[in-house]
Motif scaffolding. Structure first.
Motif, mmCIF file in Angstrom:
data_model
loop_
_atom_site.group_PDB
_atom_site.id
_atom_site.type_symbol
_atom_site.label_atom_id
_atom_site.label_comp_id
_atom_site.label_asym_id
_atom_site.label_seq_id
_atom_site.Cartn_x
_atom_site.Cartn_y
_atom_site.Cartn_z
ATOM 1 N N LYS A 236 0.898 -1.252 0.007
ATOM 2 C CA LYS A 236 0.141 0.142 0.049
ATOM 3 C C LYS A 236 1.017 1.066 -0.114
ATOM 4 O O LYS A 236 0.703 2.171 -0.773
ATOM 5 C CB LYS A 236 -0.788 0.175 1.128
ATOM 6 C CG LYS A 236 -2.121 -1.122 1.143
ATOM 7 C CD LYS A 236 -2.850 -1.082 2.268
ATOM 8 C CE LYS A 236 -4.068 -2.240 1.980
ATOM 9 N NZ LYS A 236 -4.848 -2.029 0.978
ATOM 10 N N PHE A 239 2.394 1.267 -3.745
ATOM 11 C CA PHE A 239 1.766 1.255 -4.785
ATOM 12 C C PHE A 239 0.381 1.960 -4.812
ATOM 13 O O PHE A 239 -0.420 2.174 -5.741
ATOM 14 C CB PHE A 239 1.602 -0.092 -5.542
ATOM 15 C CG PHE A 239 2.921 -0.749 -5.841
ATOM 16 C CD1 PHE A 239 3.434 -0.287 -7.072
ATOM 17 C CD2 PHE A 239 3.339 -1.412 -4.938
ATOM 18 C CE1 PHE A 239 4.582 -1.170 -7.438
ATOM 19 C CE2 PHE A 239 4.291 -2.213 -5.173
ATOM 20 C CZ PHE A 239 5.360 -2.157 -6.466
ATOM 21 N N ARG A 243 -4.283 -0.683 -3.279
ATOM 22 C CA ARG A 243 -3.680 -2.124 -3.693
ATOM 23 C C ARG A 243 -4.075 -3.177 -2.700
ATOM 24 O O ARG A 243 -3.993 -3.146 -1.671
ATOM 25 C CB ARG A 243 -2.414 -1.866 -3.786
ATOM 26 C CG ARG A 243 -1.628 -0.925 -4.815
ATOM 27 C CD ARG A 243 -1.795 -1.560 -6.220
ATOM 28 N NE ARG A 243 -3.047 -1.679 -6.845
ATOM 29 C CZ ARG A 243 -3.674 -0.754 -7.348
ATOM 30 N NH1 ARG A 243 -3.382 0.404 -7.138
ATOM 31 N NH2 ARG A 243 -4.954 -1.113 -7.927
ATOM 32 N N ILE A 263 0.125 -8.240 -6.499
ATOM 33 C CA ILE A 263 -0.706 -7.055 -6.043
ATOM 34 C C ILE A 263 -1.592 -6.931 -7.028
ATOM 35 O O ILE A 263 -1.436 -7.490 -8.037
ATOM 36 C CB ILE A 263 0.255 -5.918 -5.867
ATOM 37 C CG1 ILE A 263 1.059 -5.606 -7.200
ATOM 38 C CG2 ILE A 263 1.177 -6.125 -4.593
ATOM 39 C CD1 ILE A 263 1.432 -4.387 -7.271
ATOM 40 N N SER A 264 -2.898 -6.341 -6.579
ATOM 41 C CA SER A 264 -3.687 -6.182 -7.662
ATOM 42 C C SER A 264 -3.150 -5.071 -8.735
ATOM 43 O O SER A 264 -2.524 -3.961 -8.349
ATOM 44 C CB SER A 264 -5.171 -5.729 -7.167
ATOM 45 O OG SER A 264 -4.778 -4.324 -6.317
ATOM 46 N N CYS A 265 -3.488 -5.220 -9.788
ATOM 47 C CA CYS A 265 -3.013 -4.330 -11.185
ATOM 48 C C CYS A 265 -3.532 -3.121 -10.953
ATOM 49 O O CYS A 265 -4.688 -2.813 -10.928
ATOM 50 C CB CYS A 265 -3.473 -4.989 -12.405
ATOM 51 S SG CYS A 265 -2.959 -4.146 -13.867
ATOM 52 N N LYS A 266 -2.467 -2.093 -10.917
ATOM 53 C CA LYS A 266 -2.776 -0.748 -10.950
ATOM 54 C C LYS A 266 -3.531 -0.128 -12.157
ATOM 55 O O LYS A 266 -4.350 0.828 -12.220
ATOM 56 C CB LYS A 266 -1.582 0.076 -10.534
ATOM 57 C CG LYS A 266 -1.892 1.635 -10.298
ATOM 58 C CD LYS A 266 -0.607 2.350 -9.717
ATOM 59 C CE LYS A 266 -1.233 3.767 -9.264
ATOM 60 N NZ LYS A 266 0.005 4.549 -9.144
ATOM 61 N N TRP A 281 -3.840 -9.643 -11.551
ATOM 62 C CA TRP A 281 -2.713 -9.712 -10.397
ATOM 63 C C TRP A 281 -1.393 -9.593 -11.122
ATOM 64 O O TRP A 281 -1.217 -10.035 -12.140
ATOM 65 C CB TRP A 281 -2.834 -10.957 -9.727
ATOM 66 C CG TRP A 281 -4.172 -10.960 -8.986
ATOM 67 C CD1 TRP A 281 -5.258 -11.747 -9.292
ATOM 68 C CD2 TRP A 281 -4.646 -10.277 -7.554
ATOM 69 N NE1 TRP A 281 -6.256 -11.515 -8.419
ATOM 70 C CE2 TRP A 281 -5.733 -10.882 -7.466
ATOM 71 C CE3 TRP A 281 -3.710 -9.581 -6.830
ATOM 72 C CZ2 TRP A 281 -6.513 -10.200 -6.131
ATOM 73 C CZ3 TRP A 281 -4.258 -9.296 -5.580
ATOM 74 C CH2 TRP A 281 -5.820 -9.738 -5.282
#
Length: 345
Positions: A236, A239, A243, A263-266, A281
């Motif tokens: 967090k 990113f 996230r 991490i979840s895709c930004k 991801w």
């Protein structure tokens, strides 16, 4: 002869006072005090004088020379001071004008990422530990539950100097050395940044040398939930607060259990895109609970102490954070690339 010397003195002093430049004054010096000057000519006639008159005339000639030299020196000082004042008046500098800005360097993007990660973990109570890049096989492999002949060594085939000395393949040896120094006593909270080497073909996502940051926590009652919470804070902070993280089972010889963290895709917010290969991801690092064998080899009682470890690549984090599409950009020293990360102070 006496009268001639007095005339020459008066004549020279008059010309000295009328001189208007240093060059003109120097010409007068040469004309009257030089070897071919009139005073020298007069002194050449001293052979016609009597023995009693010669000392008198010699002393007088010296007085005339001294008087002319003193006058020239005084005039020269005055002319030099006048020249300085004239130069100051004609070459005056306006100190109120703004100066020309001096271009200064900037931190390399990898340095910036490493320092950002260091600041984050220092704020969480970690210390920064470093170790040698030329490492012993024992600390690089054996102390990390990778004995000689272990098949997992093939994944980290490296540059050997001798059979027992090599360029380190990860910064994990710093963890082994740190645990050894603590002689089986906790707690330990460190991160280990540094350069590592592996035999690899260089392409857009691989390099034979790269940076790595590993972390280690050893103490009593350290659990997987502590690892997950630490990695969530890291994700967090690096990113963004939106996230999310995901831990997937994996295998590393020095941790058990082991996980890969995504991490979840930004870019797509987890919906799926070309960056995350339609999964939503992105894999970011590996981690796990420290293997009991690693603790025991470092002198720790694995029934009393537990720990977790993680490892990440600053290049991968920088590529995701800054949208860099080729890892080689970080090492080719292209000023055009590096200028994109300049920060105006």
């Amino acid at each position: 002869m006496q009268e001639r010397l007095k005339e020459l003195q008066e004549e020279a002093i008059q010309k000295i006072e009328q001189s208007a430049s240093l060059k003109e004054l120097n010409d007068i010096r040469v004309a009257y005090l030089g070897k071919k000057g009139p005073i020298t000519e007069v002194l050449r006639g001293m052979g016609k004088l009597s023995a009693e008159e010669r000392p008198v005339m010699g002393a007088l000639a010296n007085e005339v020379r001294e008087a002319i030299a003193v006058k020239i020196e005084a005039k020269q000082k005055g002319l030099e001071e006048a020249a300085v004042l004239e130069k100051l008046a004609t070459e005056r500098i306006d100190v109120t004008l703004p100066g020309r800005p001096v271009k200064v360097g900037n931190h390399h993007p990898l340095t910036r990422i490493i320092e950002e990660i260091e600041d984050l973990f220092i704020g969480m109570g970690y210390q920064v530990a470093e170790g040698p890049e030329v490492e012993q096989d024992y600390y690089n492999f054996e102390a990390l539950n990778l004995p000689k002949g272990h098949p997992a060594r093939d994944m980290q085939d490296s540059f050997y100097i001798t059979e027992e000395i090599l360029l380190r393949t990860h910064t994990s040896p710093v963890q082994a050395r740190t645990m050894e120094k603590h002689e089986g006593k906790g707690p330990i909270k460190i991160i280990c940044p540094g350069k590592v080497y592996r035999r690899d073909n260089d392409d857009a996502t691989h390099s034979h040398q790269f940076m790595q940051i590993e972390g280690l926590v050893v103490g009593e009652n350290i659990r997987m939930s502590d690892l997950k919470g630490t990695l969530e804070v890291f994700a967090k902070k690096m990113f963004g607060d939106d996230r999310e993280i995901r831990l997937r089972p994996s295998f590393f010889p020095f941790t058990e259990p082991s996980v890969e963290m995504d991490i979840s895709c930004k870019i797509c917010g987890g919906k799926g895109c070309s960056v995350c290969k339609q999964t939503g991801w992105i894999e970011i690092l590996g981690a796990g609970m420290v293997h009991p064998n690693v603790l025991e080899m470092a002198g720790y009682d694995s029934k009393k102490y537990t720990g977790f470890a993680f490892g990440m690549g600053p290049e991968r984090i920088a590529m995701l954070k800054y949208g860099v599409d080729d890892i080689r950009h970080f090492y080719t020293n292209d000023v055009r690339f590096l200028k994109q990360f300049s920060v105006e102070e």
